[in-house]
Write a protein that holds these residues in place. Structure first.
Motif, PDB file in Angstrom:
ATOM      1  N   LEU A 133       0.652  -0.894   0.031  1.00  0.00           N
ATOM      2  CA  LEU A 133      -0.369   0.131   0.224  1.00  0.00           C
ATOM      3  C   LEU A 133       0.475   1.184   0.323  1.00  0.00           C
ATOM      4  N   GLN A 134       2.117   1.095   0.666  1.00  0.00           N
ATOM      5  CA  GLN A 134       2.829   2.274   0.662  1.00  0.00           C
ATOM      6  C   GLN A 134       3.529   1.973  -0.848  1.00  0.00           C
ATOM      7  N   TRP A 135       3.707   1.264  -0.955  1.00  0.00           N
ATOM      8  CA  TRP A 135       4.323   1.808  -2.440  1.00  0.00           C
ATOM      9  C   TRP A 135       3.721   2.196  -3.833  1.00  0.00           C
ATOM     10  N   ILE A 136       1.726   1.433  -3.556  1.00  0.00           N
ATOM     11  CA  ILE A 136       1.536   1.980  -4.288  1.00  0.00           C
ATOM     12  C   ILE A 136       0.684   3.886  -4.987  1.00  0.00           C
ATOM     13  N   ASN A 137       0.868   4.089  -3.187  1.00  0.00           N
ATOM     14  CA  ASN A 137       0.764   4.735  -2.707  1.00  0.00           C
ATOM     15  C   ASN A 137       1.379   6.539  -2.006  1.00  0.00           C
ATOM     16  N   PRO A 138       2.980   6.421  -2.552  1.00  0.00           N
ATOM     17  CA  PRO A 138       4.028   6.628  -1.786  1.00  0.00           C
ATOM     18  C   PRO A 138       4.324   8.146  -0.457  1.00  0.00           C
ATOM     19  N   ALA A 139       3.195   9.065  -1.036  1.00  0.00           N
ATOM     20  CA  ALA A 139       3.619   9.979  -0.347  1.00  0.00           C
ATOM     21  C   ALA A 139       2.412  10.106   0.018  1.00  0.00           C
ATOM     22  N   GLN A 140       1.372  10.630   1.002  1.00  0.00           N
ATOM     23  CA  GLN A 140       0.384  11.443   1.371  1.00  0.00           C
ATOM     24  C   GLN A 140       0.190  12.632   1.340  1.00  0.00           C
ATOM     25  N   ALA A 141      -1.376  12.703   1.039  1.00  0.00           N
ATOM     26  CA  ALA A 141      -1.691  14.380   0.847  1.00  0.00           C
ATOM     27  C   ALA A 141      -1.811  14.743   2.306  1.00  0.00           C
ATOM     28  N   ALA A 142      -1.134  16.364   2.152  1.00  0.00           N
ATOM     29  CA  ALA A 142      -1.077  17.203   3.112  1.00  0.00           C
ATOM     30  C   ALA A 142      -1.539  18.762   2.911  1.00  0.00           C
ATOM     31  N   ASP A 143      -2.820  18.933   3.373  1.00  0.00           N
ATOM     32  CA  ASP A 143      -3.356  20.233   3.701  1.00  0.00           C
ATOM     33  C   ASP A 143      -2.602  21.016   4.359  1.00  0.00           C
ATOM     34  N   LEU A 144      -1.877  22.485   3.289  1.00  0.00           N
ATOM     35  CA  LEU A 144      -1.533  23.764   3.765  1.00  0.00           C
ATOM     36  C   LEU A 144      -2.340  24.648   4.393  1.00  0.00           C
ATOM     37  N   THR A 145      -2.838  24.951   4.467  1.00  0.00           N
ATOM     38  CA  THR A 145      -3.259  26.238   4.523  1.00  0.00           C
ATOM     39  C   THR A 145      -3.041  28.172   4.783  1.00  0.00           C
ATOM     40  N   VAL A 146      -2.867  28.778   4.170  1.00  0.00           N
ATOM     41  CA  VAL A 146      -2.397  29.954   4.229  1.00  0.00           C
ATOM     42  C   VAL A 146      -3.461  30.791   4.743  1.00  0.00           C
ATOM     43  N   SER A 147      -3.072  31.704   5.448  1.00  0.00           N
ATOM     44  CA  SER A 147      -3.911  32.887   6.242  1.00  0.00           C
ATOM     45  C   SER A 147      -2.778  34.194   5.444  1.00  0.00           C
ATOM     46  N   LEU A 148      -3.392  34.808   4.667  1.00  0.00           N
ATOM     47  CA  LEU A 148      -2.652  36.446   4.785  1.00  0.00           C
ATOM     48  C   LEU A 148      -3.091  37.229   4.499  1.00  0.00           C
ATOM     49  N   SER A 149      -2.544  38.301   5.075  1.00  0.00           N
ATOM     50  CA  SER A 149      -3.103  39.818   5.653  1.00  0.00           C
ATOM     51  C   SER A 149      -2.240  40.494   5.669  1.00  0.00           C
ATOM     52  N   ASP A 150      -2.756  42.274   5.064  1.00  0.00           N
ATOM     53  CA  ASP A 150      -1.702  43.336   4.754  1.00  0.00           C
ATOM     54  C   ASP A 150      -1.098  43.444   5.896  1.00  0.00           C
ATOM     55  N   ASN A 151      -0.378  44.581   5.931  1.00  0.00           N
ATOM     56  CA  ASN A 151       0.691  45.316   6.075  1.00  0.00           C
ATOM     57  C   ASN A 151      -0.270  45.774   7.899  1.00  0.00           C
ATOM     58  N   GLN A 152      -1.682  46.151   7.788  1.00  0.00           N
ATOM     59  CA  GLN A 152      -2.341  46.568   8.318  1.00  0.00           C
ATOM     60  C   GLN A 152      -2.877  45.415   9.196  1.00  0.00           C
ATOM     61  N   GLY A 153      -2.397  44.339   8.739  1.00  0.00           N
ATOM     62  CA  GLY A 153      -3.261  43.607   9.530  1.00  0.00           C
ATOM     63  C   GLY A 153      -4.449  43.002   9.354  1.00  0.00           C
ATOM     64  N   ASN A 154      -5.077  43.373   8.229  1.00  0.00           N
ATOM     65  CA  ASN A 154      -5.825  43.285   6.941  1.00  0.00           C
ATOM     66  C   ASN A 154      -6.905  41.765   6.424  1.00  0.00           C
ATOM     67  N   PRO A 155      -7.031  41.218   6.419  1.00  0.00           N
ATOM     68  CA  PRO A 155      -7.339  39.867   5.335  1.00  0.00           C
ATOM     69  C   PRO A 155      -7.329  40.655   4.110  1.00  0.00           C
ATOM     70  N   LEU A 156      -6.089  39.401   3.976  1.00  0.00           N
ATOM     71  CA  LEU A 156      -6.234  40.573   1.917  1.00  0.00           C
ATOM     72  C   LEU A 156      -6.342  39.125   0.674  1.00  0.00           C
ATOM     73  N   PRO A 157      -7.579  39.423   0.196  1.00  0.00           N
ATOM     74  CA  PRO A 157      -7.744  38.769  -0.886  1.00  0.00           C
ATOM     75  C   PRO A 157      -7.160  38.888  -1.991  1.00  0.00           C
ATOM     76  N   ASN A 158      -7.558  37.321  -2.993  1.00  0.00           N
ATOM     77  CA  ASN A 158      -6.768  37.975  -4.535  1.00  0.00           C
ATOM     78  C   ASN A 158      -5.609  38.212  -4.712  1.00  0.00           C
ATOM     79  N   ILE A 159      -4.885  37.307  -3.584  1.00  0.00           N
ATOM     80  CA  ILE A 159      -3.422  37.168  -3.645  1.00  0.00           C
ATOM     81  C   ILE A 159      -2.549  35.600  -4.159  1.00  0.00           C
ATOM     82  N   VAL A 160      -1.871  36.142  -5.199  1.00  0.00           N
ATOM     83  CA  VAL A 160      -1.647  34.512  -5.711  1.00  0.00           C
ATOM     84  C   VAL A 160      -0.487  33.981  -5.124  1.00  0.00           C
ATOM     85  N   VAL A 161      -0.749  32.496  -4.850  1.00  0.00           N
ATOM     86  CA  VAL A 161       0.393  31.856  -3.887  1.00  0.00           C
ATOM     87  C   VAL A 161       0.173  30.543  -4.517  1.00  0.00           C
TER      88      VAL A 161
END
Lengths: 222, 418
Positions: A18-46
């Motif tokens: 099973l390990q061989w069939i699925n060698p790398a398990q996926a993980a979720d990375l959640t990015v929270s981005l804010s501007d230089n004032q601390g406000n959430p920043l939408p529409n930025i490419v990561v």
């Protein structure tokens, strides 16, 4: 007890297979981005890249291209992100003609868009920023951002983005035409071993967006 | 018509024709836009002599009929790409009044290369200078009212140039600035008679554009023998009489897509002693124009324009000299498919010559209300009421006619657009 040891051996073999069939398990990375004032920043490419990152197959083929539309004399979306090798269509939903062009190194081109006559999709084979204008409507501005990885996205209205990636050490890069060049030059090192979260904030203010250019009507090109 | 104008016109029409013909089926498609405007007019005047100048009256409104069905206009715009950056444009207009029913108001080639920094545009042929912000709709019509302001009514009937225009633009969006700038320079032939109808008849309010080679009639102000020569009570607007070039130049400043300011200077540099075989003089005319538009919201906007200049025709002691000026302010509100507009115009002509037998002083104002409703992509309807009071001394040439007159006109019109 012989049977039990044989059973354990079998189980180990199955687990290893099973390990061989699925060698790398996926993980979720959640990015929270804010501007230089601390406000959430939408529409930025990561984007996330590692030395092991490859684009196996372009996400958008000539038959199923990504869409950069022209609606009410504006590019929609304002920013389109596609992996390298993708095809992009310019359908022109306006009843008037447009003349789209770019001088960007990643994809210099010009394309006349007549109403009701969509041209063939264009291939974007080189990573980088492609800024586009219209030779008829000087205020039109749009971007195709071509990325070198399958792991990318734009932050949502709350400034968040979750990417599902194989565990690895990644370089995280932010991009938007409104980012100060010092912020877009930063490469964040992110070790994604399991589901994880990362909070990022800009060091500099965003450049002005001049959204008043978007408020055009059918008489502005006179 | 002079040889130069003939050559220019011939060259333009040949180039446009060849561009249209050379366009094969798989090449760029022709772009066609047009409109037909018709309906009913109520224009009740106290006296028949206040009829339209097109009917040789001394009124300042276009329609002489009362309670009649009218075909207000038909307009057709045709564009054809020759290459991706070179295009040919034709604008045809049809009217049932006047002496010429069909004709071309614009015919030109436009070259607009794609450049990374400053933008360039070159136009060659017959076209309107883009000094106004009112007449921005198909075939140089106003999307706000049916009758144009006094200023743009005058440009529609008397200003028609044949020449070359160059514009350089710095687009704000491309330079990360909220401000965009353009500068325009042009040299032209034709349009030597500019100022004649304005001086004799005075300012008017209408939507009738003069076309190439059209003979524009007006009241016979010359039957009283005040001039050495018998002058024609018609004018050929696109006539080149003196062989000289005229010039105009303009600056355009724009803040985002909200505020637009256009400043123009125009001088036909005519030789005021030059004369046609039919005794039509060249009029040495120059003027300045400032036009402004500001969108307070996407629904509400204000437009304004001011124009002031002078005109000279003939010899110092026997000619016609006058200063002229006009301005308007218009507010327009659009909600859903409705557009409501109100405009106030004020205008005057001040006589400067030494010929009291030919009085040219005139002044007046007008108020215009319009409601227009967009039914769908192809059809819109609307009504307009226009009231004007004008005091034109030239009316007193006729015994018993008064200088001061007020006129009202109501229009109920349907527009079919394609």
């Amino acid at each position: 007890m012989l049977y039990l040891s044989q059973f354990i051996k079998m189980l180990l073999i199955v687990v290893i297979m099973l390990q061989w069939i699925n060698p790398a398990q996926a993980a979720d990375l959640t990015v929270s981005l804010s501007d230089n004032q601390g406000n959430p920043l939408p529409n930025i490419v990561v984007t996330l890249t590692s030395p092991a990152t490859i684009i196996e197959e372009a996400e958008f083929s000539p038959q199923h291209p990504a869409i950069m539309d022209q609606i009410d004399r504006q590019f929609v979306p304002h920013i389109l992100v596609v992996p390298k090798g993708s095809y992009v269509a310019f359908p022109n939903s306006d009843s008037i003609q447009h003349h789209v062009y770019s001088f960007s190194k990643a994809k210099p081109f010009e394309l006349k868009l007549y109403s009701g006559r969509p041209p063939q999709p264009l291939e974007f084979g080189q990573a980088g920023e492609v800024a586009m204008g219209c030779n008829i409507h000087d205020w039109m501005l749009g971007y195709v951002y071509v990325v070198d990885t399958p792991y990318y996205g734009k932050t949502n209205a709350r400034g968040q983005l979750t990417l599902t990636v194989p565990p690895d050490d990644y370089q995280l890069i932010l991009w938007s035409p409104l980012l100060d060049s010092k912020d877009s030059a930063v490469q964040y090192s992110v070790d994604v071993a399991a589901d994880s979260k990362i909070d990022l904030s800009l060091k500099h203010a965003l450049l002005p967006a001049f959204e008043g250019f978007e408020q055009s009507d059918e008489f502005d090109d006179y | 018509m002079s040889l130069m104008t003939t050559k220019l016109a011939l060259l333009t029409s040949l180039t446009i024709a060849s561009a249209v013909v050379s366009a094969s089926a798989d090449a760029a498609p022709a772009q066609v836009n047009g409109l037909i405007e018709f309906g009913v007019v109520q224009s009740h005047y106290d006296s028949g002599w206040l009829n339209s100048w097109l009917d040789e009256g001394v009124g300042v409104l276009r329609f002489s009929q009362n309670g009649r069905f009218i075909l207000s206009q038909a307009g057709l715009e045709l564009s054809q790409d020759v290459t991706t950056t070179l295009s040919a444009h034709l604008v045809a207009n049809g009217y049932t009044d006047g002496r010429q029913k069909l004709g071309f108001s614009e015919a030109y080639l436009r070259y607009k290369p794609i450049t990374a920094g400053l933008r360039h545009e070159l136009k060659l042929g017959m076209f309107y200078p883009k000094m106004s912000l009112e007449n921005v709709d198909t075939a140089w019509n106003s999307p706000y009212t049916y009758s144009y302001s006094a200023i743009n009514s005058w440009l529609a009937e008397e200003l028609r140039t044949i020449g070359a225009e160059y514009t350089i633009t710095r687009s704000g969006r491309m330079h990360r600035s909220p401000f965009s700038y353009s500068a325009t320079v042009a040299a032209f032939k034709a349009n030597d008679v500019l100022g004649a109808i304005l001086t004799w008849r005075g300012w008017a309010l209408h939507n009738r554009q003069s076309r190439y080679n059209e003979s524009l009639p007006f009241a016979d102000y010359f039957q009283f023998n005040q001039f050495e020569l018998t002058l024609p009570n018609t004018e050929m607007v696109t006539e080149e009489t003196d062989g000289r070039w005229g010039v105009y130049a303009g600056l355009n400043w724009r803040y985002l897509n909200k505020t637009d300011v256009r400043v123009y200077y125009y001088d036909n540099m005519a030789n005021r002693l030059a004369i046609e075989a039919n005794n039509q003089y060249a009029w040495d005319t120059h003027f300045s124009s400032v036009a402004l538009q500001h969108k307070f919201t996407s629904q509400f906007r204000v437009l304004a324009q001011w124009l002031s200049g002078s005109t000279y025709m003939g010899r110092v002691r026997a000619g016609v000299f006058a200063d002229f000026s006009a301005w308007y302010v218009m507010a327009s509100y659009k909600v859903d498919q409705h557009r409501l507009s109100v405009r106030f115009d004020q205008f005057k002509v001040n006589e400067k010559d030494l010929l009291p037998e030919d009085p040219n002083d005139s002044h007046g104002y007008s108020v215009t209300f319009a409601w227009r409703y967009q039914l769908n992509h192809n059809w819109n309807i609307g009504v307009e009421w226009l009231g004007t009071a004008s005091t034109n001394k030239s009316r007193t040439l006729w015994q018993g006619w008064q200088a001061r007159q007020s006129q009202q006109q109501a229009l109920a019109l349907v527009q079919f657009r394609f």
